[in-house]
Write an enzyme that holds these catalytic residues in place. Structure first.
Site, mmCIF file in Angstrom:
data_model
loop_
_atom_site.group_PDB
_atom_site.id
_atom_site.type_symbol
_atom_site.label_atom_id
_atom_site.label_comp_id
_atom_site.label_asym_id
_atom_site.label_seq_id
_atom_site.Cartn_x
_atom_site.Cartn_y
_atom_site.Cartn_z
ATOM 1 N N HIS A 50 -16.965 0.486 0.150
ATOM 2 C CA HIS A 50 -17.072 1.700 1.285
ATOM 3 C C HIS A 50 -18.451 2.152 1.686
ATOM 4 C CE1 HIS A 50 -12.562 2.240 0.850
ATOM 5 N NE2 HIS A 50 -12.949 1.931 -0.439
ATOM 6 N N THR A 52 -19.838 6.156 2.255
ATOM 7 C CA THR A 52 -19.279 7.535 2.335
ATOM 8 C C THR A 52 -19.062 8.401 3.356
ATOM 9 O OG1 THR A 52 -21.390 8.399 1.898
ATOM 10 C CG2 THR A 52 -19.960 8.039 -0.072
ATOM 11 N N GLU A 117 -17.335 3.507 -3.567
ATOM 12 C CA GLU A 117 -18.087 4.283 -2.440
ATOM 13 C C GLU A 117 -19.559 4.112 -2.679
ATOM 14 O OE1 GLU A 117 -16.925 5.926 0.180
ATOM 15 O OE2 GLU A 117 -14.742 6.076 -0.100
ATOM 16 N N HIS A 155 -14.246 -2.088 3.581
ATOM 17 C CA HIS A 155 -13.020 -1.333 3.994
ATOM 18 C C HIS A 155 -12.647 -1.891 5.259
ATOM 19 C CE1 HIS A 155 -11.099 3.024 3.890
ATOM 20 N NE2 HIS A 155 -10.347 2.203 3.745
ATOM 21 N N ASP A 165 -16.504 0.678 7.863
ATOM 22 C CA ASP A 165 -17.403 0.737 6.571
ATOM 23 C C ASP A 165 -17.410 -0.561 5.778
ATOM 24 O OD1 ASP A 165 -14.990 2.094 5.896
ATOM 25 O OD2 ASP A 165 -15.697 2.560 4.086
#
Length: 248
Positions: A50, A52, A117, A155, A165
């Site tokens: 991912h 953020t 992340e 993601h 993302d």
């Protein structure tokens, strides 16, 4: 004051109870405990990357450890722009990072994955130290947890209608050169006559509930573009043909 000989046995009993709870997991008060050795811990089989979409590591740490406007979220790891790696959830625990989505036959990604992340606002390139740290982390996770090194996705791959993302700036090719994920090879040549690119897209893992969204996620990852038509062309077919030759 209670005699120490009374307190010590009580403390020992509490300590043993705590250890038993930790080693055997949560037990129902309604059932007789008749343990079987035939089990193992739930293990992740895929890694989800991912970005953020925030402006600092501290902001993301706060979001990932508290409630926010969209509800509680978390991830197993957060990688800062300077390459520092933070762990927020144990590898054997279910973090809340993926949400609804699907990749191939996996429909509950939170239960089957490790979530990473990466501190980035989605509009700028990723820092070199950060990508180096992601590669080190992937090597550690795939080695320790025996996750196949091809099983690294974004993601947006699992939730193309909801997510974008990591962004088009994420260097998937660099990751593949380091041995993680998969990248098309020029040596595989063009797709053969009659090649069904949409079937290949689904076979690779993308959910086709919304074809346009799936194509957009595919273009973002493998062509680094957000502005291509929402249809698969000959170059997409070439890429998919090569990807399928490299995956089981």
């Amino acid at each position: 004051m209670r005699p120490i000989r009374t307190v010590l046995p009580l403390f020992a009993c509490l300590l043993l109870a705590a250890c038993a709870s930790t080693s055997t997991g949560i037990r129902s008060p309604l059932a007789s405990w008749v343990p079987s050795p035939n089990y193992n811990a739930r293990s992740p089989v895929i890694i989800v990357l991912h970005h953020t979409d925030q402006h600092s590591v501290q902001e993301s740490l706060n979001t990932l450890r508290s409630a926010n406007s969209g509800g509680k979220v978390s991830a197993h790891y957060l990688v800062g722009a300077d390459g520092h790696i933070y762990q927020l959830v144990g590898d054997d625990r279910r973090a809340w990072h993926a949400g609804p989505g699907r990749w191939g036959t996996i429909t509950d990604l939170n239960s089957a994955s490790i979530g990473i992340e990466i501190d980035n606002d989605g509009d700028t390139p990723f820092a070199p130290a950060q990508i180096d740290a992601v590669i080190r982390l992937l090597d550690d996770l795939c080695t320790r947890l025996r996750i196949p090194r091809t099983q690294v996705i974004g993601h947006a791959d699992l939730a193309p209608t909801r997510k974008q993302d990591p962004s088009r700036f994420f260097p998937w090719q660099q990751l593949a050169q380091a041995g993680f994920g998969v990248w098309p090879r020029d040596s595989d040549g063009p797709a053969p006559a009659g090649f069904d690119a949409y079937l290949a897209l689904q076979t690779f893992g993308y959910p086709l509930d919304d074809r346009d969204a799936a194509v957009g996620a595919f273009h973002r990852r493998f062509r680094g573009r957000d502005d291509l038509p929402a249809a698969l062309d000959a170059e997409d077919a070439r890429i998919l043909h090569s990807l399928l030759r490299q995956t089981p």
